[in-house]
Design a protein around this motif. Structure first.
Motif, PDB file in Angstrom:
ATOM      1  N   LEU A  12     151.207 -32.608 -90.343  1.00  0.00           N
ATOM      2  CA  LEU A  12     150.302 -33.374 -89.482  1.00  0.00           C
ATOM      3  C   LEU A  12     149.394 -32.446 -88.682  1.00  0.00           C
ATOM      4  N   ALA A  13     149.944 -31.326 -88.195  1.00  0.00           N
ATOM      5  CA  ALA A  13     149.124 -30.371 -87.447  1.00  0.00           C
ATOM      6  C   ALA A  13     148.066 -29.737 -88.333  1.00  0.00           C
ATOM      7  N   ALA A  35     142.486 -37.335 -90.363  1.00  0.00           N
ATOM      8  CA  ALA A  35     143.415 -38.236 -89.690  1.00  0.00           C
ATOM      9  C   ALA A  35     144.463 -38.731 -90.686  1.00  0.00           C
ATOM     10  N   ALA A  68     145.308 -32.230 -88.950  1.00  0.00           N
ATOM     11  CA  ALA A  68     144.479 -32.361 -87.746  1.00  0.00           C
ATOM     12  C   ALA A  68     143.531 -31.179 -87.606  1.00  0.00           C
TER      13      ALA A  68
END
Length: 321
Positions: A50-51, A59, A54
């Motif tokens: 997820l990082a 998204a 990002a």
């Protein structure tokens, strides 16, 4: 981000954090504001993925595909968790793996049999199921559309019957899971990679693995993206090494005497000798202790897989007599 490596053609390698740095990569393919994730690592890998997305300006809603090369848990253990995080994504997995993603109970049992339940839980945590309606069967020849970028699925048994590779036409590269072996960056010599076949339990098939490697090479790829660990080039040289080392490992297994623990110890000793010979051939700069520190777990699993393969061969010979 220390755990993130940018490669050409919008491909990012995320260190999954599995066991040690540089052991297992999760690959992100970014194209025109959309993303595909190839292999998922474990549940603990989700924050890194997820990082990384990002950081790339993607998204969770823009992830379209989560693709598993196979369902061994260092590749697929985090699939359920990531699918919860990606509301618009579909999970792509070999037909043999679909039921295990819907209900991971038997997958967990098989993993526990290899590692032991306590160690397996420490490595992988609790497996989250994936809803059947969010799964696409990765049949031979399936093409996925990533915002106009074509990803083609090839069935590639040999490491596992449920293994696929993904051909990225834009990058002229394959995402190979474990079919194109292991290549750890600690063993690079002046940028020159080394690759070692993985024969881990329980479905190693040397003939099928040879054929799968040849099939990948028929596409004339410019690079391979391995789960262990990420991008390698000079693929013709590495493919030749894989073929040679598959045969060498099989010869070690066939020469082993007895059965059970004694045979396992003999196979493991033979694999260690192969590594010593490769260290000289490849010119590795690490000490022998450092080399075995990098490869110890893989050698143990390879020895287990070769033993299971020998037993399967003996059973087939017995039933066909």
């Amino acid at each position: 981000m220390q755990h993130l490596t940018a490669h050409p053609d919008g491909i990012l390698a995320v260190d999954s954090g599995y066991c040690r740095p540089g052991l297992a990569a999760i690959h992100l393919i970014i194209h025109h504001g959309r993303a595909a994730v190839v292999d998922t690592g474990t549940n603990a890998s989700a924050p890194q993925v997820l990082a990384a997305l990002a950081a790339a300006g993607i998204a969770p809603e823009q992830v379209l595909w989560v693709i598993l090369t196979h369902i061994h848990l260092d590749h697929a253990g985090g699939a359920g968790s990531l699918m919860c995080a990606f509301p618009n994504a579909m999970l792509v997995v070999h037909p043999r793996g679909v039921r295990h993603m819907i209900d991971p109970a038997k997958l967990w049992e098989g993993t526990s049999a290899v590692y032991g339940a306590e160690r397996a839980f420490a490595l992988y945590g609790r497996l989250a199921p994936v809803a059947a309606e969010r799964i696409v069967e990765a049949n031979e020849g399936l093409e996925l559309d990533l915002a106009g970028r074509r990803l083609r699925i090839l069935e590639t048994p040999g490491h596992a019957k449920h293994h696929i590779c993904i051909w990225d036409e834009t990058a002229r590269a394959f995402f190979t899971g474990d079919v194109f072996g292991l290549s750890y960056r600690e063993l690079d010599v002046e940028g020159r990679a080394f690759v070692f076949p993985t024969t881990t339990p329980t479905q190693f098939d040397p003939d099928a693995l040879h054929a799968s490697i040849d099939r990948l090479m028929s596409f004339h790829p410019e690079a391979m993206y391995l789960t262990h660990y990420s991008r390698v080039t000079e693929v013709e040289r590495l493919a030749a090494d894989l073929h040679r080392l598959i045969d060498t490992q099989v010869a070690v297994a066939r020469a082993a005497r007895g059965d059970g623990v004694a045979r396992h110890v003999e196979i493991l000793a033979g694999l260690e000798q192969i590594v010593r010979e490769e260290a000289e051939r490849q010119g590795w700069c690490l000490t022998e202790d450092e080399i075995f520190e990098v490869l110890r777990t893989d050698l143990e699993l390879n020895a287990q897989g070769l033993g299971i393969w020998l037993d399967d061969c003996a059973l087939r010979e017995l039933t066909s007599a």
